[in-house]
Write a protein that holds these residues in place. Structure first.
Motif, PDB file in Angstrom:
ATOM      1  N   THR A  38       0.926  -1.165   0.018  1.00  7.13           N
ATOM      2  CA  THR A  38      -0.104  -0.192   0.062  1.00  7.13           C
ATOM      3  C   THR A  38       0.915   1.322  -0.010  1.00  7.13           C
ATOM      4  O   THR A  38       2.118   1.248   0.156  1.00  7.13           O
ATOM      5  N   THR A  40       1.197   3.857   2.179  1.00  4.67           N
ATOM      6  CA  THR A  40       2.119   4.145   3.501  1.00  4.67           C
ATOM      7  C   THR A  40       3.116   3.079   3.652  1.00  4.67           C
ATOM      8  O   THR A  40       4.177   3.552   4.425  1.00  4.67           O
ATOM      9  N   GLU A  41       2.887   2.010   3.006  1.00  2.00           N
ATOM     10  CA  GLU A  41       4.219   1.003   3.310  1.00  2.00           C
ATOM     11  C   GLU A  41       5.341   1.306   2.391  1.00  2.00           C
ATOM     12  O   GLU A  41       6.470   1.274   2.946  1.00  2.00           O
ATOM     13  N   LYS A  43       6.054   4.474   1.606  1.00  6.74           N
ATOM     14  CA  LYS A  43       6.674   5.475   2.371  1.00  6.74           C
ATOM     15  C   LYS A  43       7.465   5.149   3.400  1.00  6.74           C
ATOM     16  O   LYS A  43       8.640   5.435   3.582  1.00  6.74           O
ATOM     17  N   SER A  44       6.974   4.162   4.212  1.00  3.53           N
ATOM     18  CA  SER A  44       7.833   3.651   5.235  1.00  3.53           C
ATOM     19  C   SER A  44       9.310   3.060   4.864  1.00  3.53           C
ATOM     20  O   SER A  44      10.140   3.360   5.390  1.00  3.53           O
ATOM     21  N   GLU A  73       4.296   1.283  10.805  1.00  3.89           N
ATOM     22  CA  GLU A  73       3.308   2.467  10.182  1.00  3.89           C
ATOM     23  C   GLU A  73       4.202   3.599  10.069  1.00  3.89           C
ATOM     24  O   GLU A  73       4.934   4.213  10.461  1.00  3.89           O
ATOM     25  N   PHE A  74       3.279   4.389   8.932  1.00  2.00           N
ATOM     26  CA  PHE A  74       4.109   5.704   8.434  1.00  2.00           C
ATOM     27  C   PHE A  74       3.768   6.725   9.471  1.00  2.00           C
ATOM     28  O   PHE A  74       2.519   6.984   9.780  1.00  2.00           O
ATOM     29  N   HIS A  76       2.897   9.902   9.274  1.00  2.00           N
ATOM     30  CA  HIS A  76       2.204  10.959   8.667  1.00  2.00           C
ATOM     31  C   HIS A  76       0.810  10.050   8.087  1.00  2.00           C
ATOM     32  O   HIS A  76       0.185  10.798   7.183  1.00  2.00           O
ATOM     33  N   GLY A  77       0.652   8.908   8.227  1.00  2.00           N
ATOM     34  CA  GLY A  77      -0.491   8.290   7.673  1.00  2.00           C
ATOM     35  C   GLY A  77      -1.940   8.205   8.144  1.00  2.00           C
ATOM     36  O   GLY A  77      -2.650   7.812   7.258  1.00  2.00           O
ATOM     37  N   TYR A  80      -5.183   6.318   6.962  1.00  2.00           N
ATOM     38  CA  TYR A  80      -4.732   5.348   5.811  1.00  2.00           C
ATOM     39  C   TYR A  80      -3.571   4.527   6.175  1.00  2.00           C
ATOM     40  O   TYR A  80      -3.275   3.818   5.238  1.00  2.00           O
ATOM     41  N   ASN A  81      -3.250   4.545   7.297  1.00  2.00           N
ATOM     42  CA  ASN A  81      -2.161   3.603   7.755  1.00  2.00           C
ATOM     43  C   ASN A  81      -2.219   2.211   7.443  1.00  2.00           C
ATOM     44  O   ASN A  81      -3.562   1.796   7.321  1.00  2.00           O
ATOM     45  N   HIS A  82      -1.332   1.307   7.523  1.00  2.00           N
ATOM     46  CA  HIS A  82      -1.296  -0.209   7.144  1.00  2.00           C
ATOM     47  C   HIS A  82      -1.053  -0.952   8.282  1.00  2.00           C
ATOM     48  O   HIS A  82      -0.495  -0.244   9.546  1.00  2.00           O
TER      49      HIS A  82
END
Length: 160
Positions: A38, A40-41, A43-44, A73-74, A76-77, A80-82
């Motif tokens: 996803t 946010t993944e 971005k992390s 987790e990101f 700033h997610g 919508y974080n994972h």
């Protein structure tokens, strides 16, 4: 006709590496697999966060899944974080999946992720290995070999 794969993968930025895997397993063959992630993944991972130390891969219903890989987790997610340890689908050719399934089922091998990296096109990839577990005496032999190589280098450096 398919284009032949390069012998080594074009790694650009390694995010996570499983250094313990080369000590615990005999690596037979390696595969490069894409990961279904996803936003946010991704971005992390771009921030260099993630761990595959306790993870493994398994074949289920003609699909390969990366289990127990931790991508935090990101920051700033927001909503919508994972989920950090969710199973992630690995993207491989059907022929490669069938080879892996046969090796795991018949020969007692294990699918071990060696590293997560971004390739030259910016895609997140997993270096996946078909491996056979080492016994305790094999690990001792590995330690002896590593120590002897280190001693050889020390002797050559002192004399040369």
């Amino acid at each position: 006709m398919a284009r032949p794969r390069p012998a080594t993968f074009d790694k650009r930025k390694t995010v996570a590496e499983n250094r313990r895997a080369r000590f615990d397993y005999f690596i037979e063959t390696t595969y490069e697999a894409g990961i279904a992630l996803t936003g946010t993944e991704v971005k992390s991972l771009r921030f260099g966060e993630g761990s595959i130390a306790e993870s493994y891969a398994e074949v289920k219903d003609e699909e390969v899944w990366l289990v127990n890989a931790n991508i935090p987790e990101f920051s700033h997610g927001n909503r919508y974080n994972h989920e950090p340890k969710r199973p992630r689908k690995l993207l491989l050719n059907m022929r490669e999946i069938n080879k892996m399934h046969g090796a795991v089922a018949r020969e007692g091998m294990t699918l071990v992720p060696l590293s997560i990296y971004f390739n030259s096109r910016g895609r997140a990839k997993v270096e996946l290995a078909l491996a056979k577990g080492k016994k305790a005496h094999d690990k001792r032999d590995t330690i002896k070999e590593r120590d002897w190589k280190r001693e050889q280098q020390r002797l050559l450096r002192d004399r040369g």
